[in-house]
Design a protein around this motif. Structure first.
Motif, short mmCIF file in Angstrom:
data_model
loop_
_atom_site.label_atom_id
_atom_site.label_comp_id
_atom_site.label_asym_id
_atom_site.label_seq_id
_atom_site.Cartn_x
_atom_site.Cartn_y
_atom_site.Cartn_z
N PHE B 81 5.33 -38.45 -34.51
CA PHE B 81 5.44 -39.84 -34.08
C PHE B 81 5.55 -40.80 -35.25
N SER B 83 3.90 -43.53 -35.46
CA SER B 83 2.55 -43.98 -35.81
C SER B 83 1.65 -42.80 -36.19
N ALA B 85 0.03 -40.73 -34.89
CA ALA B 85 -0.71 -40.31 -33.70
C ALA B 85 -1.64 -39.13 -33.97
N LEU B 86 -2.32 -39.17 -35.11
CA LEU B 86 -3.34 -38.15 -35.35
C LEU B 86 -4.54 -38.43 -34.47
N PHE B 87 -5.34 -37.41 -34.20
CA PHE B 87 -6.55 -37.62 -33.41
C PHE B 87 -7.63 -38.17 -34.34
N PRO B 88 -8.00 -39.46 -34.15
CA PRO B 88 -8.90 -40.10 -35.13
C PRO B 88 -10.28 -39.44 -35.20
N HIS B 89 -10.70 -38.80 -34.09
CA HIS B 89 -12.05 -38.26 -34.05
C HIS B 89 -12.12 -36.83 -34.56
N ARG B 146 0.73 -30.37 -37.87
CA ARG B 146 0.21 -30.19 -36.51
C ARG B 146 1.34 -29.80 -35.55
#
Lengths: 262, 352
Positions: B81, B83, B85-89, B146
């Motif tokens: 993406f 942005s 769009a990594l998983f911040p958590h 990823r």
């Protein structure tokens, strides 16, 4: 310029006195050893704090209040989280109307809401008092849940959700593994705010309580009608401490700016 | 037989057709870019391939199977993406491992694959970091890792470099191309940056208003644009709208009013319906000599002269419109001067 600042300082001081003064007075009077509320107190005693637990109705209604607030909270979450999600995630016709409907319980005067609920839930549909009370509290909590979680979702990048989908996660798993963890602090804040709103609520409870079932604020009202001893000040102190602790937790989690935003 | 085919696809958004009767096919192992201005439908096309959008009409075939109704999470396509769009958590490791865990892979196998792919994107040693602790370029490499680690059947990029600064963009695109070729993975890449697309792609699709104007190798597009739109997009600024075209043995004869023009037959003039002569500013020449009788010449007047450093740029007004010419010279022509504008026949490209 300098004078102006002094004026502003004085004004702020007045506001603080006006806001915090009553709280300070209440806390002082709660330690009054005599049988009548008095300020300044004539001595120091914890007997009215003990009295809270002697009057059976206080612990009993406290329990009811806690149970109603927690259960109502759970129901409001089950309804509110999907609603908040849908309202932030999708654009559809009637979205604004739906938004307004979900928020209306905060806009309609509590007395009106309470009376309407009494009329329909209890008088017309003969729901048990407890159920009616639970529904009432769920309804008043819902707007807070939707609002706070919605605001949490508004800064959520939904591309993250798409990323999870493209990696092979189904929609439900995506919601629980990716969306939920990222709005967790919003959900906790929503739960706490809604809890406070419900726990301190008088106007709805006034209509929806009945024989044998009452909430703590209503019991406090009833008590004050009959007695004028410092028990009520002692309870107020405990409630203030409870509120302060919850606010502290919210502040730790996400900052109080959550309340002032939008 | 191509790996991916979009067959007469239509996509509507808010009752508006974004793609209409759209066709595209992509060969195994190629990197194909969709290039065009915002609103041309390139992102819609990409999102349709990814499965985020469903076609209203048409068929999407992939590897010989009908993928039109296959949901996103069953496609096994990697998506990168804009942005990130990594998983911040989740940590870098868990971000990359996300897709593998969904595939119920054994823990040591997950670990092996994650560490290997992090090496491929030059991020070994970063697995414990969180996305917020990474720079933009590092985040994008995590996002690529990823998407790659699940060994996708197709890799999709949605303007992956537009949030990075100029230097990083250049090195990242080299990196993307290297990884893509190393793994031989079929890739669709969306961008509005011409240089970016031309430098990394096997083929580029130039898109305009939901249509592909031209799909060719970058060098072919650059030299032989097929339509006026494509020609303008890559820097052709001068167009002659011929009224007649006559193909003879080695040359093409063209008519513009009373003027005769000639073009040489080559790949860029081969389409029989193409009747617009296209020139870059560098391709035209100016002369003061009176040679009205020769072909490929228009008389004109210098309107504006601009100093560009290496050369002068002139706006020349003629009977058939204004033309832009770059010419290297010591003493420039003056505004208002009469001049002859030469359209060299070997430089002419004919477009639709």
């Amino acid at each position: 310029m300098r004078n102006k600042h002094i004026g502003l300082g004085l004004f702020s001081l007045l506001v603080y006195i006006f806001l915090l003064g009553p709280l300070l007075i209440i806390s002082a009077t709660s330690f009054e050893p005599g049988t009548v509320l008095k300020f300044p107190p004539s001595g120091f005693s914890l007997q009215w704090y003990q009295n809270i637990f002697k009057v059976e109705l206080f612990p009993q209604t406290f329990k009811t209040s806690i149970v109603i607030s927690l259960l109502g909270n759970l129901l409001a979450l089950l309804l509110g989280v999907p609603a908040a999600y849908a309202l932030s995630r999708f654009s559809f016709r009637g979205k604004d109307t739906l938004n307004a409907i979900f928020l209306s319980p905060v806009l309609i005067p509590g007395i009106v809401l309470g009376f309407t609920m009494l009329k329909y839930l209890i008088v017309v549909y003969h729901l048990p008092i407890y159920t009616g009370l639970l529904i009432g509290h769920t309804v008043i909590m819902l707007p807070f849940i939707i609002r706070v979680i919605g605001s949490s979702l508004s800064s959520f990048d939904f591309a993250i959700e798409e990323a999870a989908l493209s990696l092979g996660a189904g929609p439900l798993r995506t919601f629980f593994k990716v969306v939920l963890p990222n709005i967790r602090s919003g959900i906790i804040a929503a739960v706490l705010i809604a809890f406070l709103e419900s726990f301190n609520n008088v106007d709805i409870s006034l209509f929806m309580t009945g024989p044998g079932i009452s909430t703590l604020p209503i019991q406090m009202l009833t008590y004050v009608e009959n007695y004028f001893d410092p028990t009520i000040a002692a309870i107020s102190m405990l409630l203030m401490i409870l509120t302060a602790v919850l606010m502290f937790v919210i502040e730790r989690l996400m900052g109080l700016s959550y309340f002032t935003k939008r | 037989m191509s790996l991916l085919t979009l067959d007469h696809i239509s996509v509507a958004y808010d009752n508006q057709l974004i793609l209409k009767d759209f066709n595209l096919s992509i060969e195994q192992g190629q990197l194909v870019s969709l290039l065009g201005p915002s609103g041309c439908g390139k992102t819609t096309t990409l999102r349709l391939i990814a499965g985020f959008l469903v076609a209203k009409d048409g068929k999407f075939m992939f590897g010989g199977k009908d993928y039109t109704r296959v949901p996103v999470n069953k496609r096994n396509f990697g998506f990168v993406f804009q942005s990130y769009a990594l998983f911040p958590h989740l940590s870098v490791f868990e971000n990359v491992a996300f897709g593998l865990r969904l595939r119920k892979m054994k823990e040591d196998e997950v670990k092996r694959r994650v560490l290997r792919i992090l090496e491929v994107v030059s991020l070994a040693g970063f697995e414990k970091r969180f996305p917020r602790e990474l720079s933009g370029g590092q985040r994008q490499r995590v996002a690529i890792a990823r998407a790659l680690v699940i060994e996708p059947d197709l890799l999709l990029f949605d303007e992956p470099l537009s949030n990075l600064d100029a230097n990083l963009r250049v090195s990242m695109r080299v990196e993307i191309r290297r990884i893509q070729q190393e793994l031989g993975i079929t890739t669709v890449y969306v961008s509005h940056d011409q240089e970016e697309c031309f430098s990394i792609s096997d083929r580029v699709a130039i898109m305009n208003q939901g249509n592909i104007e031209q799909l060719d190798a970058p060098s072919t597009i650059f030299r032989y644009p097929a339509t006026e739109y494509v020609a303008r997009f890559i820097g052709f600024q001068n167009f002659l709208h011929f009224s007649e075209r006559q193909d003879t043995d080695g040359e093409i004869e063209l008519t513009l009013g009373s003027q005769k023009f000639k073009a040489i037959k080559h790949q860029g003039t081969s389409h029989p319906d193409a009747r617009k002569g296209a020139f870059r500013p560098d391709d035209l020449a100016l002369t003061e000599q009176e040679n009205r009788l020769t072909d490929n010449v228009l008389p004109g007047i210098i309107k504006v002269s601009t100093y560009l450093g290496r050369s002068y740029q002139y706006a020349v007004e003629t009977e058939y419109g204004e033309f832009t010419v770059n010419q290297e010279m010591d003493t420039p022509y003056l505004s208002g001067q009469r001049i002859n504008l030469i359209f060299p026949k070997e430089k002419m490209v004919l477009v639709e």
